[in-house]
Design a protein around this motif. Structure first.
Motif, PDB file in Angstrom:
ATOM      1  N   ASP A 194      22.111  55.114  36.558  1.00 23.41           N
ATOM      2  CA  ASP A 194      21.436  54.231  35.619  1.00 23.41           C
ATOM      3  C   ASP A 194      22.542  53.439  34.914  1.00 23.41           C
ATOM      4  O   ASP A 194      23.171  53.938  33.972  1.00 23.41           O
ATOM      5  CB  ASP A 194      20.627  55.043  34.611  1.00 23.41           C
ATOM      6  CG  ASP A 194      19.875  54.181  33.610  1.00 23.41           C
ATOM      7  OD1 ASP A 194      20.293  53.037  33.373  1.00 23.41           O
ATOM      8  OD2 ASP A 194      18.874  54.662  33.044  1.00 23.41           O
ATOM      9  N   PRO A 195      22.837  52.224  35.387  1.00 29.95           N
ATOM     10  CA  PRO A 195      24.000  51.486  34.865  1.00 29.95           C
ATOM     11  C   PRO A 195      24.027  51.361  33.348  1.00 29.95           C
ATOM     12  O   PRO A 195      25.080  51.585  32.715  1.00 29.95           O
ATOM     13  CB  PRO A 195      23.871  50.119  35.538  1.00 29.95           C
ATOM     14  CG  PRO A 195      23.155  50.401  36.813  1.00 29.95           C
ATOM     15  CD  PRO A 195      22.164  51.473  36.468  1.00 29.95           C
ATOM     16  N   SER A 208      30.177  55.682  29.297  1.00 30.76           N
ATOM     17  CA  SER A 208      30.982  56.897  29.463  1.00 30.76           C
ATOM     18  C   SER A 208      31.844  56.819  30.722  1.00 30.76           C
ATOM     19  O   SER A 208      32.977  57.325  30.732  1.00 30.76           O
ATOM     20  CB  SER A 208      30.098  58.147  29.479  1.00 30.76           C
ATOM     21  OG  SER A 208      29.133  58.089  30.499  1.00 30.76           O
ATOM     22  N   LEU A 209      31.336  56.156  31.777  1.00 29.91           N
ATOM     23  CA  LEU A 209      32.160  55.981  32.969  1.00 29.91           C
ATOM     24  C   LEU A 209      33.357  55.086  32.672  1.00 29.91           C
ATOM     25  O   LEU A 209      34.480  55.367  33.114  1.00 29.91           O
ATOM     26  CB  LEU A 209      31.322  55.384  34.110  1.00 29.91           C
ATOM     27  CG  LEU A 209      30.315  56.314  34.771  1.00 29.91           C
ATOM     28  CD1 LEU A 209      29.418  55.539  35.729  1.00 29.91           C
ATOM     29  CD2 LEU A 209      31.020  57.451  35.512  1.00 29.91           C
ATOM     30  N   TRP A 210      33.132  54.006  31.932  1.00 28.45           N
ATOM     31  CA  TRP A 210      34.224  53.103  31.584  1.00 28.45           C
ATOM     32  C   TRP A 210      35.299  53.847  30.791  1.00 28.45           C
ATOM     33  O   TRP A 210      36.491  53.694  31.039  1.00 28.45           O
ATOM     34  CB  TRP A 210      33.693  51.917  30.791  1.00 28.45           C
ATOM     35  CG  TRP A 210      34.760  50.990  30.292  1.00 28.45           C
ATOM     36  CD1 TRP A 210      35.200  50.867  29.011  1.00 28.45           C
ATOM     37  CD2 TRP A 210      35.528  50.070  31.079  1.00 28.45           C
ATOM     38  NE1 TRP A 210      36.194  49.921  28.938  1.00 28.45           N
ATOM     39  CE2 TRP A 210      36.418  49.414  30.192  1.00 28.45           C
ATOM     40  CE3 TRP A 210      35.544  49.741  32.430  1.00 28.45           C
ATOM     41  CZ2 TRP A 210      37.318  48.440  30.622  1.00 28.45           C
ATOM     42  CZ3 TRP A 210      36.447  48.775  32.866  1.00 28.45           C
ATOM     43  CH2 TRP A 210      37.317  48.136  31.978  1.00 28.45           C
ATOM     44  N   GLN A 211      34.872  54.671  29.862  1.00 29.37           N
ATOM     45  CA  GLN A 211      35.826  55.441  29.066  1.00 29.37           C
ATOM     46  C   GLN A 211      36.567  56.448  29.939  1.00 29.37           C
ATOM     47  O   GLN A 211      37.794  56.598  29.830  1.00 29.37           O
ATOM     48  CB  GLN A 211      35.098  56.161  27.944  1.00 29.37           C
ATOM     49  CG  GLN A 211      36.022  56.963  27.033  1.00 29.37           C
ATOM     50  CD  GLN A 211      35.269  57.652  25.904  1.00 29.37           C
ATOM     51  OE1 GLN A 211      34.049  57.748  25.928  1.00 29.37           O
ATOM     52  NE2 GLN A 211      35.990  58.142  24.922  1.00 29.37           N
ATOM     53  N   GLU A 227      38.193  44.342  35.242  1.00 27.29           N
ATOM     54  CA  GLU A 227      38.901  43.747  34.109  1.00 27.29           C
ATOM     55  C   GLU A 227      38.368  44.248  32.770  1.00 27.29           C
ATOM     56  O   GLU A 227      39.125  44.418  31.821  1.00 27.29           O
ATOM     57  CB  GLU A 227      38.793  42.221  34.157  1.00 27.29           C
ATOM     58  CG  GLU A 227      39.530  41.602  35.334  1.00 27.29           C
ATOM     59  CD  GLU A 227      39.457  40.093  35.323  1.00 27.29           C
ATOM     60  OE1 GLU A 227      38.820  39.537  34.389  1.00 27.29           O
ATOM     61  OE2 GLU A 227      40.030  39.481  36.224  1.00 27.29           O
ATOM     62  N   ASP A 228      37.067  44.463  32.703  1.00 32.24           N
ATOM     63  CA  ASP A 228      36.474  44.911  31.449  1.00 32.24           C
ATOM     64  C   ASP A 228      35.175  45.651  31.745  1.00 32.24           C
ATOM     65  O   ASP A 228      34.736  45.741  32.896  1.00 32.24           O
ATOM     66  CB  ASP A 228      36.217  43.742  30.494  1.00 32.24           C
ATOM     67  CG  ASP A 228      35.462  42.604  31.146  1.00 32.24           C
ATOM     68  OD1 ASP A 228      34.546  42.866  31.959  1.00 32.24           O
ATOM     69  OD2 ASP A 228      35.788  41.433  30.861  1.00 32.24           O
ATOM     70  N   GLU A 229      34.566  46.196  30.708  1.00 28.70           N
ATOM     71  CA  GLU A 229      33.365  47.009  30.883  1.00 28.70           C
ATOM     72  C   GLU A 229      32.205  46.202  31.446  1.00 28.70           C
ATOM     73  O   GLU A 229      31.413  46.710  32.246  1.00 28.70           O
ATOM     74  CB  GLU A 229      32.967  47.639  29.550  1.00 28.70           C
ATOM     75  CG  GLU A 229      31.813  48.618  29.654  1.00 28.70           C
ATOM     76  CD  GLU A 229      31.533  49.342  28.354  1.00 28.70           C
ATOM     77  OE1 GLU A 229      30.441  49.943  28.239  1.00 28.70           O
ATOM     78  OE2 GLU A 229      32.389  49.324  27.456  1.00 28.70           O
ATOM     79  N   SER A 230      32.100  44.940  31.066  1.00 32.23           N
ATOM     80  CA  SER A 230      30.996  44.116  31.566  1.00 32.23           C
ATOM     81  C   SER A 230      31.125  43.882  33.065  1.00 32.23           C
ATOM     82  O   SER A 230      30.116  43.816  33.781  1.00 32.23           O
ATOM     83  CB  SER A 230      30.936  42.786  30.817  1.00 32.23           C
ATOM     84  OG  SER A 230      32.119  42.029  31.017  1.00 32.23           O
ATOM     85  N   ALA A 231      32.355  43.757  33.558  1.00 33.04           N
ATOM     86  CA  ALA A 231      32.560  43.577  34.994  1.00 33.04           C
ATOM     87  C   ALA A 231      32.159  44.841  35.749  1.00 33.04           C
ATOM     88  O   ALA A 231      31.553  44.775  36.822  1.00 33.04           O
ATOM     89  CB  ALA A 231      34.016  43.229  35.277  1.00 33.04           C
ATOM     90  N   LEU A 286      31.314  61.396  34.197  1.00 35.96           N
ATOM     91  CA  LEU A 286      32.754  61.403  34.454  1.00 35.96           C
ATOM     92  C   LEU A 286      33.111  60.923  35.849  1.00 35.96           C
ATOM     93  O   LEU A 286      34.298  60.825  36.179  1.00 35.96           O
ATOM     94  CB  LEU A 286      33.316  62.813  34.241  1.00 35.96           C
ATOM     95  CG  LEU A 286      33.138  63.403  32.842  1.00 35.96           C
ATOM     96  CD1 LEU A 286      33.709  64.817  32.788  1.00 35.96           C
ATOM     97  CD2 LEU A 286      33.793  62.530  31.790  1.00 35.96           C
ATOM     98  N   GLY A 287      32.101  60.637  36.677  1.00 35.40           N
ATOM     99  CA  GLY A 287      32.403  60.199  38.024  1.00 35.40           C
ATOM    100  C   GLY A 287      31.180  59.677  38.741  1.00 35.40           C
ATOM    101  O   GLY A 287      30.058  59.729  38.225  1.00 35.40           O
TER     102      GLY A 287
END
Length: 237
Positions: free
Chosen positions: A41-42, A48-51, A70-74, A102-103
């Motif tokens: 679920d994006p 949490s995935l980005w972090q 490049e960033d979280e939005s990408a 976490l993955g």
């Protein structure tokens, strides 16, 4: 080796009685041993995935066909594209204690008629790598595939990705060979190593996973007592 032969005295494969194919995997939660595999679920999992992925130096992306972003939005845009597909079918790997994703992992090359399915698109953050959580995720996905009727469970990776090759062997996959110049990833030639587990091998692997993942196999600091390889019987070819 003795072969079965047909009426023309030609060697043929073993008959698979009553074969009607496997079931296409439904998007359901798989859980066990402190791990939850949730259909991706994006909007819910991205932060949490980005972090978690941000704790990596960048090395985790070398052999992956996606990222780094490049960033979280990408990354969110990529997750949205990925979640919209039926094949690959993506899952977020969630630590039940923290509730954090976490993955990522997926089923792909899903072929119910042939009874073959692959696990891939494995994106393990540093917090997941070489942990009980990562093994639990792989055991859950493997068990679910065989429960759905698949006869063959595949793992493929860049032939130069030695950590992935080692992980496949540790989890009980058998190396089947390398496809030379199989594709071009990020502008570089890739040879692809193929591994598999077949349904007849699953019962023994299931027992080994259950014993390794059991609470009593870990000390107070979370360190394993017995290695997974110690619990797996050698293959009888």
């Amino acid at each position: 080796m003795t072969h079965i032969t047909n009426e023309f005295d030609q060697p043929v494969g073993t008959e698979v009685l009553g074969w009607t194919g496997a079931e296409f995997p439904p998007k359901t939660v798989m859980s066990g041993w402190g791990c939850r595999l949730e259909p991706l679920d994006p909007e819910r999992h991205c932060a949490s995935l980005w972090q978690a992925f941000g704790a990596d130096s960048g090395a985790m992306w070398t052999y992956l066909t996606s990222g780094p972003f490049e960033d979280e939005s990408a990354m969110l845009a990529w997750l949205q594209q990925s979640a919209a597909k039926a094949d690959p079918q993506f899952y977020a790997i969630v630590d039940e204690v923290s509730g954090q994703a976490l993955g990522l992992a997926s089923y792909l090359r899903i072929d119910p008629a042939a009874g073959s399915i692959e696990v891939g698109w494995l994106h393990f953050s540093p917090a997941m790598q070489r942990t009980r959580l990562s093994t639990a995720a792989m055991a859950l996905m493997m068990g679910n595939a065989f429960a759905l009727g698949y006869r063959r469970y595949e793992w493929k990776c860049n032939d130069l990705n030695w950590p992935s090759r080692h992980a496949a062997l540790r989890l009980g996959f058998s190396y089947e060979g390398t496809f030379r110049q199989a594709r071009v990833d990020k502008g570089r030639s890739r040879d692809t190593a193929w591994f598999s587990v077949i349904d007849g091998e699953w019962p023994a692997l299931k027992t080994a996973f259950e014993r390794w993942l059991a609470d009593e196999n870990f000390d107070g600091q979370g360190r394993q007592i017995l290695r997974l390889s110690d619990l797996r019987l050698p293959r009888q070819d």
